[in-house]
Each structure stands twice: as C-alpha cells, then as structure tokens.
Design a protein around this motif. Structure first.
Motif, PDB file in Angstrom:
ATOM      1  N   SER A  47       9.317  -3.426  -1.238  1.00  0.00           N
ATOM      2  CA  SER A  47      10.402  -3.871  -0.167  1.00  0.00           C
ATOM      3  C   SER A  47      10.050  -5.283  -0.740  1.00  0.00           C
ATOM      4  O   SER A  47       9.088  -5.843  -1.046  1.00  0.00           O
ATOM      5  N   GLU A  94      12.496  -2.357  -3.808  1.00  0.00           N
ATOM      6  CA  GLU A  94      13.232  -0.639  -3.991  1.00  0.00           C
ATOM      7  C   GLU A  94      13.912  -0.817  -2.286  1.00  0.00           C
ATOM      8  O   GLU A  94      13.153  -1.550  -1.191  1.00  0.00           O
ATOM      9  N   ASP A  95      14.884  -0.243  -1.542  1.00  0.00           N
ATOM     10  CA  ASP A  95      15.661  -1.086  -0.408  1.00  0.00           C
ATOM     11  C   ASP A  95      14.793  -0.018   0.470  1.00  0.00           C
ATOM     12  O   ASP A  95      15.021  -0.096   1.243  1.00  0.00           O
ATOM     13  N   SER A  96      14.367   1.235   0.001  1.00  0.00           N
ATOM     14  CA  SER A  96      13.873   2.452   0.735  1.00  0.00           C
ATOM     15  C   SER A  96      12.895   1.861   1.263  1.00  0.00           C
ATOM     16  O   SER A  96      12.775   2.904   2.621  1.00  0.00           O
ATOM     17  N   CYS A 117      13.387   2.007   7.235  1.00  0.00           N
ATOM     18  CA  CYS A 117      13.902   2.705   6.770  1.00  0.00           C
ATOM     19  C   CYS A 117      13.428   3.927   6.919  1.00  0.00           C
ATOM     20  O   CYS A 117      12.138   3.717   7.782  1.00  0.00           O
ATOM     21  N   SER A 118      13.193   5.013   6.890  1.00  0.00           N
ATOM     22  CA  SER A 118      12.215   6.490   6.891  1.00  0.00           C
ATOM     23  C   SER A 118      12.139   6.950   5.822  1.00  0.00           C
ATOM     24  O   SER A 118      12.391   6.554   4.609  1.00  0.00           O
ATOM     25  N   HIS A 153      14.367   8.286   3.725  1.00  0.00           N
ATOM     26  CA  HIS A 153      15.138   6.936   2.076  1.00  0.00           C
ATOM     27  C   HIS A 153      14.523   7.446   0.499  1.00  0.00           C
ATOM     28  O   HIS A 153      14.759   7.508   0.321  1.00  0.00           O
ATOM     29  N   VAL A 154      12.750   6.772   1.851  1.00  0.00           N
ATOM     30  CA  VAL A 154      11.567   7.037   0.525  1.00  0.00           C
ATOM     31  C   VAL A 154      11.670   8.729  -0.451  1.00  0.00           C
ATOM     32  O   VAL A 154      11.602   8.480  -1.272  1.00  0.00           O
ATOM     33  N   SER A 200      14.736   9.760  -1.028  1.00  0.00           N
ATOM     34  CA  SER A 200      15.910  10.234  -1.786  1.00  0.00           C
ATOM     35  C   SER A 200      15.182   9.137  -3.835  1.00  0.00           C
ATOM     36  O   SER A 200      15.224   9.493  -4.357  1.00  0.00           O
ATOM     37  N   THR A 201      14.551   8.230  -2.939  1.00  0.00           N
ATOM     38  CA  THR A 201      14.158   7.372  -3.981  1.00  0.00           C
ATOM     39  C   THR A 201      12.902   8.435  -5.211  1.00  0.00           C
ATOM     40  O   THR A 201      13.113   8.026  -6.274  1.00  0.00           O
ATOM     41  N   SER A 242       4.700  -1.364   1.411  1.00  0.00           N
ATOM     42  CA  SER A 242       6.061  -1.356   1.918  1.00  0.00           C
ATOM     43  C   SER A 242       4.695  -1.487   3.684  1.00  0.00           C
ATOM     44  O   SER A 242       4.354  -1.752   3.288  1.00  0.00           O
TER      45      SER A 242
END
Length: 167
Positions: free
Chosen positions: A55, A79-81, A86-87, A90-91, A93-94, A112
């Motif tokens: 983050s 990393e924005d996720s 964020c949930s 979201h991670v 998806s990364t 994070s």
C-alpha cells in the motif's frame, strides 16, 4: 505461489492516517521479521520472496523498504488494491493479474493494513480465524495454488517480538 501477507510495523500518530510513520520499535520489528522470514524459508526449503507489493501509505511504504533491504532482489511496487478500504476481492484481482504473467513470482509479499490483512488470510484459506489477527509487523505465509478464495494452505505465521514460526 507462496504468498506472505504482512501487516505494517507499529506506527505513530499523524494529522492524517495515510501519513503515519513507523515508530522505532516498528522499524526494529519489521527488520527482525524480514531476517526471520529469510531463516524460515531456508529452514523449510521454501523460495525466498521475489516480488513485493505494498500500500502506498507511509507506514506500509517504509515497511516494504525494510523488508526489501533484507532481500536484495526485491523491488517494492506500490499496489492500490492494498490501501485501506479495499477488499480481499480487490487483492484477488491483483493475484489473478500476477498469475497470468509470463513468469509469475514464486514468493510474493503483500504489505497492507488491518483489517484487510486478516480478512485476506481468511478469504484465501476459506477459514475464518485460522490464524490470530495480525498485530503490527505480523506476517502469515500461505501456499496459494490458484488465485481464488478458499484453498490456500497455511504454511506458517510469525508475529513480533520474536517472529517464531507457528502453524
């Protein structure tokens, strides 16, 4: 893929939450945790970290830099996720994106915040509370066979002050 989910070290106060910096104790804990992670990986014959996402908030940025200092091949990437709010989805998806790379990482470190770090471990393992909630500086290492919820295996967790590997 091995995934280590790491909560930032102990942080002080600041006018804005995103600007909080690590305390001296937080810096010492994270530096020790990085050394212990190297030892645990070698002892358990697991790959050393070869990718690190974090983050972009101040305390996670500093945590990532301290971890990277222990592993010369690591180049931390924001990393924005991984920012607060964020949930686990979201991670996930990364992780999907990384999984599809020509050469995905063997051992990914994600740095994070709470509550995301604990929720992410619960999400990936499919077991709520399989590991105690991450304290500042705490890390949990999983074996992730597919970048989806449910199915990750718990390898170990290690928390300050001593970072003794527990399963």
């Amino acid at each position: 893929m091995i995934v280590t989910v790491w909560r930032h070290g102990e942080a002080g106060q600041a006018a804005e939450d995103r600007l909080r910096e690590l305390t001296p104790a937080g810096e010492r804990d994270v530096a020790l945790g990085a050394r212990r992670l190297r030892e645990i990986c070698r002892k358990r014959e697991q790959p050393l970290p070869d990718a690190l996402l974090y983050s972009r908030w101040q305390r996670t940025t500093r945590t990532a830099r301290l971890i990277a200092a222990e592993f010369a091949s690591l180049s931390p990437v924001a990393e924005d996720s991984l920012i607060p709010g964020c949930s686990p989805a979201h991670v996930e998806s990364t992780l999907d994106r990384l999984w599809c790379e020509q050469r995905p990482p063997e051992h990914l470190v994600l740095v994070s915040h709470q509550p995301l770090v604990t929720r992410l471990v619960d999400h990936l393992t499919g077991q709520r509370g399989a590991v105690p909630p991450h304290p500042p500086g705490g890390l949990v290492t999983l074996s992730v066979e597919v970048p989806a919820a449910v199915g990750a295996g718990l390898l170990w967790w290690a928390f300050p002050p001593n970072y003794e590997a527990c399963v």
